[in-house]
Design a protein around this motif. Structure first.
Motif, PDB file in Angstrom:
ATOM      1  N   SER A 185       0.842  -1.205   0.000  1.00 26.00           N
ATOM      2  CA  SER A 185       0.000   0.000   0.000  1.00 26.00           C
ATOM      3  C   SER A 185       0.871   1.247   0.000  1.00 26.00           C
ATOM      4  N   PRO A 186       1.089   1.843  -1.171  1.00 24.71           N
ATOM      5  CA  PRO A 186       1.879   3.080  -1.231  1.00 24.71           C
ATOM      6  C   PRO A 186       1.054   4.298  -0.810  1.00 24.71           C
ATOM      7  N   GLY A 187       1.726   5.264  -0.198  1.00 25.44           N
ATOM      8  CA  GLY A 187       1.146   6.580   0.015  1.00 25.44           C
ATOM      9  C   GLY A 187       1.432   7.459  -1.194  1.00 25.44           C
ATOM     10  N   PHE A 188       1.528   8.766  -0.976  1.00 25.79           N
ATOM     11  CA  PHE A 188       1.791   9.675  -2.089  1.00 25.79           C
ATOM     12  C   PHE A 188       3.104   9.301  -2.771  1.00 25.79           C
ATOM     13  N   THR A 189       2.995   8.968  -4.051  1.00 20.66           N
ATOM     14  CA  THR A 189       4.136   8.516  -4.838  1.00 20.66           C
ATOM     15  C   THR A 189       4.152   9.285  -6.144  1.00 20.66           C
ATOM     16  N   ALA A 190       5.334   9.606  -6.612  1.00 19.61           N
ATOM     17  CA  ALA A 190       5.477  10.397  -7.836  1.00 19.61           C
ATOM     18  C   ALA A 190       5.172   9.534  -9.057  1.00 19.61           C
ATOM     19  N   THR A 191       3.897   9.493  -9.443  1.00 19.37           N
ATOM     20  CA  THR A 191       3.465   8.725 -10.603  1.00 19.37           C
ATOM     21  C   THR A 191       2.517   9.578 -11.443  1.00 19.37           C
ATOM     22  N   GLU A 192       1.952   8.960 -12.479  1.00 16.48           N
ATOM     23  CA  GLU A 192       1.013   9.667 -13.351  1.00 16.48           C
ATOM     24  C   GLU A 192      -0.435   9.595 -12.861  1.00 16.48           C
ATOM     25  N   LEU A 193      -0.686   8.964 -11.725  1.00 14.08           N
ATOM     26  CA  LEU A 193      -2.063   8.743 -11.271  1.00 14.08           C
ATOM     27  C   LEU A 193      -2.858  10.029 -11.124  1.00 14.08           C
ATOM     28  N   THR A 194      -2.195  11.092 -10.681  1.00 13.88           N
ATOM     29  CA  THR A 194      -2.920  12.337 -10.414  1.00 13.88           C
ATOM     30  C   THR A 194      -3.130  13.193 -11.656  1.00 13.88           C
ATOM     31  N   LEU A 195      -2.672  12.731 -12.806  1.00 13.38           N
ATOM     32  CA  LEU A 195      -2.685  13.570 -14.005  1.00 13.38           C
ATOM     33  C   LEU A 195      -3.907  13.370 -14.887  1.00 13.38           C
ATOM     34  N   ARG A 196      -4.694  12.328 -14.643  1.00 15.52           N
ATOM     35  CA  ARG A 196      -5.752  12.002 -15.594  1.00 15.52           C
ATOM     36  C   ARG A 196      -7.104  11.870 -14.900  1.00 15.52           C
ATOM     37  N   GLY A 197      -8.122  12.472 -15.519  1.00 15.96           N
ATOM     38  CA  GLY A 197      -9.502  12.267 -15.102  1.00 15.96           C
ATOM     39  C   GLY A 197      -9.853  12.967 -13.809  1.00 15.96           C
ATOM     40  N   GLY A 198     -11.103  12.767 -13.391  1.00 11.51           N
ATOM     41  CA  GLY A 198     -11.595  13.369 -12.164  1.00 11.51           C
ATOM     42  C   GLY A 198     -11.943  14.830 -12.331  1.00 11.51           C
ATOM     43  N   SER A 199     -12.354  15.443 -11.241  1.00  7.27           N
ATOM     44  CA  SER A 199     -12.688  16.858 -11.280  1.00  7.27           C
ATOM     45  C   SER A 199     -11.408  17.681 -11.278  1.00  7.27           C
ATOM     46  N   GLU A 200     -11.476  18.856 -11.888  1.00  9.31           N
ATOM     47  CA  GLU A 200     -10.286  19.702 -11.974  1.00  9.31           C
ATOM     48  C   GLU A 200      -9.772  20.076 -10.588  1.00  9.31           C
ATOM     49  N   GLU A 201     -10.671  20.393  -9.674  1.00  9.28           N
ATOM     50  CA  GLU A 201     -10.265  20.796  -8.328  1.00  9.28           C
ATOM     51  C   GLU A 201      -9.591  19.643  -7.582  1.00  9.28           C
ATOM     52  N   ALA A 202     -10.182  18.446  -7.650  1.00 10.49           N
ATOM     53  CA  ALA A 202      -9.597  17.293  -6.966  1.00 10.49           C
ATOM     54  C   ALA A 202      -8.261  16.910  -7.577  1.00 10.49           C
ATOM     55  N   ARG A 203      -8.170  16.987  -8.892  1.00  7.53           N
ATOM     56  CA  ARG A 203      -6.920  16.655  -9.569  1.00  7.53           C
ATOM     57  C   ARG A 203      -5.811  17.630  -9.157  1.00  7.53           C
ATOM     58  N   ALA A 204      -6.154  18.901  -9.075  1.00  6.78           N
ATOM     59  CA  ALA A 204      -5.165  19.914  -8.679  1.00  6.78           C
ATOM     60  C   ALA A 204      -4.704  19.700  -7.244  1.00  6.78           C
ATOM     61  N   ALA A 205      -5.635  19.363  -6.358  1.00  3.50           N
ATOM     62  CA  ALA A 205      -5.277  19.133  -4.951  1.00  3.50           C
ATOM     63  C   ALA A 205      -4.375  17.909  -4.819  1.00  3.50           C
ATOM     64  N   ALA A 206      -4.704  16.851  -5.535  1.00  2.62           N
ATOM     65  CA  ALA A 206      -3.878  15.642  -5.474  1.00  2.62           C
ATOM     66  C   ALA A 206      -2.495  15.890  -6.060  1.00  2.62           C
ATOM     67  N   LYS A 207      -2.451  16.643  -7.144  1.00  3.98           N
ATOM     68  CA  LYS A 207      -1.169  16.958  -7.778  1.00  3.98           C
ATOM     69  C   LYS A 207      -0.297  17.785  -6.834  1.00  3.98           C
ATOM     70  N   ALA A 208      -0.908  18.777  -6.152  1.00  2.00           N
ATOM     71  CA  ALA A 208      -0.153  19.617  -5.227  1.00  2.00           C
ATOM     72  C   ALA A 208       0.380  18.800  -4.055  1.00  2.00           C
ATOM     73  N   ALA A 209      -0.450  17.904  -3.524  1.00  2.00           N
ATOM     74  CA  ALA A 209      -0.006  17.059  -2.406  1.00  2.00           C
ATOM     75  C   ALA A 209       1.119  16.137  -2.838  1.00  2.00           C
ATOM     76  N   THR A 210       1.000  15.601  -4.037  1.00  2.00           N
ATOM     77  CA  THR A 210       2.036  14.711  -4.547  1.00  2.00           C
ATOM     78  C   THR A 210       3.352  15.460  -4.714  1.00  2.00           C
ATOM     79  N   GLU A 211       3.281  16.652  -5.288  1.00  2.00           N
ATOM     80  CA  GLU A 211       4.499  17.439  -5.492  1.00  2.00           C
ATOM     81  C   GLU A 211       5.156  17.810  -4.169  1.00  2.00           C
ATOM     82  N   ALA A 212       4.345  18.024  -3.120  1.00  2.00           N
ATOM     83  CA  ALA A 212       4.883  18.425  -1.831  1.00  2.00           C
ATOM     84  C   ALA A 212       5.433  17.261  -1.022  1.00  2.00           C
ATOM     85  N   LEU A 213       4.837  16.074  -1.192  1.00  2.00           N
ATOM     86  CA  LEU A 213       5.128  14.975  -0.279  1.00  2.00           C
ATOM     87  C   LEU A 213       5.754  13.747  -0.922  1.00  2.00           C
TER      88      LEU A 213
END
Length: 247
Positions: A185-213
């Protein structure tokens, strides 16, 4: 450098191997002497990865794979078995994560997560389990997520699929006397998962968390390698790998 073959190495199949955790796992396992077979839809990307692994002295092959199709997964396994004589490990890694609040009713994306994250894991298991039981040995590694342990807003359906993968893994473990089962079970990992689909707001939040952590996918790959590398009588059932700073 010529390609290395290892009598002690295992034949390991990896789904979702064209990027992220799957790619890192293939590279890591090949570097320590295992034979890896990569599967994904992006065959040109797979070809490049395999060529680089071979250039570094590893043993690697690839085959086009759609984990939502049982027939595709079965053919992936058949190709690997013909090439290497047996299959020792299946790493069910393919996954998608389009995040959105439930009320947005992104049903097509829900279906996609169920098909890839859960049904894909079931297909991978079904394709190798009879063979591993006949061999009297084998190892199934299912990549879940810290989202298999907690539920967060915008991730309800994604979490549901990963909770299901974790439950499937535990049930299979309890039923298996010869086949080892590991859920990673990985936590925030630098992958492409946050780059595709979903709502724009949720995608941006996930991308920001990934970049930070985010930790690198190689950290998860090494955890998978650890589980695979244990003696046959040792079954590492569950590993959680996440950034130290992740809450």
């Amino acid at each position: 450098m010529t390609n290395r073959t290892s009598r002690d190495g295992k034949t390991i199949l990896i789904t979702g191997a064209s990027s992220g955790i799957g790619e890192a796992t293939a590279r890591h396992l090949a570097s320590i002497g295992h034979r890896v077979v990569l599967g994904a839809r992006r065959t040109e990307r797979l070809r490049t990865i395999v060529e680089e692994i071979r250039a570094a002295g590893g043993v690697a092959d690839f085959h086009e794979l759609d984990v939502t199709s049982l027939e595709s997964v079965q053919e992936f396994v058949r190709v690997a078995r013909r090439a290497h004589g047996r299959v020792d490990v299946m790493v069910n890694n393919a996954g998608v994560m389009p995040l959105s609040p439930v009320h947005e009713l992104r049903i097509a994306e829900w279906d996609r997560m169920v098909d890839v994250n859960l049904r894909g894991t079931l297909h991978g298991t079904a394709a190798v389990l009879p063979m591993m039981r006949a061999q009297g040995a084998g190892h199934i590694v299912n990549v879940a997520s810290t989202s298999a342990h907690r539920v967060d807003p915008t991730a309800a359906v994604y979490c549901a699929t990963k909770f299901a993968v974790r439950a499937l893994s535990e049930g299979l473990r309890q039923e298996s006397l010869e086949v080892r089962v590991t859920v990673v079970s990985p936590g925030f990992t630098a992958t492409e998962l946050t780059l595709r689909g979903g709502s724009e707001e949720a995608r941006a939040a996930a991308k920001a968390a990934t970049e930070a952590l985010a930790i690198p996918p190689s950290a998860v790959a090494e955890a998978i390698g650890y589980a695979i590398g244990q003696p046959v009588e040792v079954d590492v059932n569950e590993i959680v790998v996440r950034p130290t700073a992740q809450g």
